[in-house]
Design a protein around this motif. Structure first.
Motif, PDB file in Angstrom:
ATOM      1  N   THR A  52      76.111  40.640 -30.653  1.00 25.35           N
ATOM      2  CA  THR A  52      74.710  40.909 -30.954  1.00 25.35           C
ATOM      3  C   THR A  52      74.617  41.507 -32.350  1.00 25.35           C
ATOM      4  O   THR A  52      74.700  42.715 -32.538  1.00 25.35           O
ATOM      5  N   ILE A  67      72.443  42.167 -34.607  1.00 22.92           N
ATOM      6  CA  ILE A  67      71.465  43.169 -35.017  1.00 22.92           C
ATOM      7  C   ILE A  67      71.888  44.585 -34.620  1.00 22.92           C
ATOM      8  O   ILE A  67      71.373  45.566 -35.159  1.00 22.92           O
ATOM      9  N   ASN A  68      72.839  44.725 -33.720  1.00 23.59           N
ATOM     10  CA  ASN A  68      73.242  46.041 -33.233  1.00 23.59           C
ATOM     11  C   ASN A  68      74.322  46.721 -34.065  1.00 23.59           C
ATOM     12  O   ASN A  68      74.640  47.891 -33.818  1.00 23.59           O
ATOM     13  N   TYR A  69      74.909  46.004 -35.030  1.00 27.68           N
ATOM     14  CA  TYR A  69      76.111  46.509 -35.692  1.00 27.68           C
ATOM     15  C   TYR A  69      76.001  46.552 -37.211  1.00 27.68           C
ATOM     16  O   TYR A  69      75.442  45.653 -37.838  1.00 27.68           O
ATOM     17  N   ASP A  70      76.574  47.619 -37.772  1.00 25.03           N
ATOM     18  CA  ASP A  70      76.742  47.695 -39.211  1.00 25.03           C
ATOM     19  C   ASP A  70      77.679  46.578 -39.665  1.00 25.03           C
ATOM     20  O   ASP A  70      78.558  46.144 -38.915  1.00 25.03           O
ATOM     21  N   SER A 114      73.653  49.115 -42.778  1.00 28.36           N
ATOM     22  CA  SER A 114      73.407  49.515 -41.400  1.00 28.36           C
ATOM     23  C   SER A 114      72.839  48.363 -40.586  1.00 28.36           C
ATOM     24  O   SER A 114      72.409  47.332 -41.130  1.00 28.36           O
ATOM     25  N   SER A 115      72.825  48.550 -39.278  1.00 31.20           N
ATOM     26  CA  SER A 115      72.415  47.471 -38.382  1.00 31.20           C
ATOM     27  C   SER A 115      71.002  46.970 -38.680  1.00 31.20           C
ATOM     28  O   SER A 115      70.748  45.760 -38.632  1.00 31.20           O
ATOM     29  N   ARG A 146      71.124  41.709 -45.404  1.00 26.97           N
ATOM     30  CA  ARG A 146      71.372  40.973 -44.170  1.00 26.97           C
ATOM     31  C   ARG A 146      70.087  40.323 -43.692  1.00 26.97           C
ATOM     32  O   ARG A 146      68.989  40.835 -43.936  1.00 26.97           O
ATOM     33  N   ASN A 161      68.889  39.378 -40.085  1.00 26.87           N
ATOM     34  CA  ASN A 161      69.218  39.474 -38.664  1.00 26.87           C
ATOM     35  C   ASN A 161      68.715  38.265 -37.870  1.00 26.87           C
ATOM     36  O   ASN A 161      69.219  38.003 -36.780  1.00 26.87           O
ATOM     37  N   ASN A 174      71.701  35.933 -38.459  1.00 24.38           N
ATOM     38  CA  ASN A 174      73.030  36.502 -38.188  1.00 24.38           C
ATOM     39  C   ASN A 174      73.949  36.379 -39.400  1.00 24.38           C
ATOM     40  O   ASN A 174      75.122  35.989 -39.279  1.00 24.38           O
ATOM     41  N   THR A 225      83.192  43.793 -39.319  1.00 18.57           N
ATOM     42  CA  THR A 225      82.366  44.578 -38.429  1.00 18.57           C
ATOM     43  C   THR A 225      83.251  45.224 -37.375  1.00 18.57           C
ATOM     44  O   THR A 225      84.400  44.813 -37.166  1.00 18.57           O
ATOM     45  N   THR A 267      82.949  46.289 -33.404  1.00 16.67           N
ATOM     46  CA  THR A 267      82.242  46.391 -32.136  1.00 16.67           C
ATOM     47  C   THR A 267      83.115  47.239 -31.232  1.00 16.67           C
ATOM     48  O   THR A 267      83.245  48.436 -31.443  1.00 16.67           O
TER      49      THR A 267
END
Length: 114
Positions: free
Chosen positions: A27, A29-32, A51-52, A71, A73, A76, A97, A99
């Motif tokens: 996902t 959008i959830n991660y730097d 940042s995300s 970015r 989002n 992606n 990244t 996770t």
């Protein structure tokens, strides 16, 4: 998780390149996201991070004012716009990244030379 970089190449000093990193398998959008680079004979170094949500960015001192990380989002994808390139920017550039573990792309070569 897959990170695929593109956009590298040979450019003259003072020129520009835009690197892209297409992400999949998580996902986004959830991660730097981060860009690293590694020059021959040198350690891999962090170049820029975002940042995300895309609000916060950081840069290593040597690229401040010349590089911009961004970015999209919806696509992606994370980008690195590199302007006023110098020979010392020559390196393999990697997308990164974290996770539940660290993920790297395969890298894209950037060569700055006249």
């Amino acid at each position: 998780v897959q990170l695929v970089e593109s956009g590298g190449g040979l450019v003259q000093p003072g020129g520009s390149l835009r690197l892209s990193c297409a992400a999949s398998g998580f996902t986004f959008i959830n991660y730097d996201m981060r860009w690293f680079r590694q020059a021959p004979g040198k350690e891999r170094e962090l170049v820029a991070s975002i940042s995300s949500g895309g609000v916060s960015t950081t840069y290593t001192d040597s690229v401040k004012g010349r590089f911009t990380i961004s970015r999209d989002n919806g696509k992606n994808t994370v980008y690195l716009q590199m302007n006023n390139l110098k020979p010392e920017d020559t390196a393999v550039y990697y997308c990164n990244t974290v996770t539940w573990r660290v993920y790297w792309g395969q890298g894209t070569q950037v060569t700055v030379s006249s």
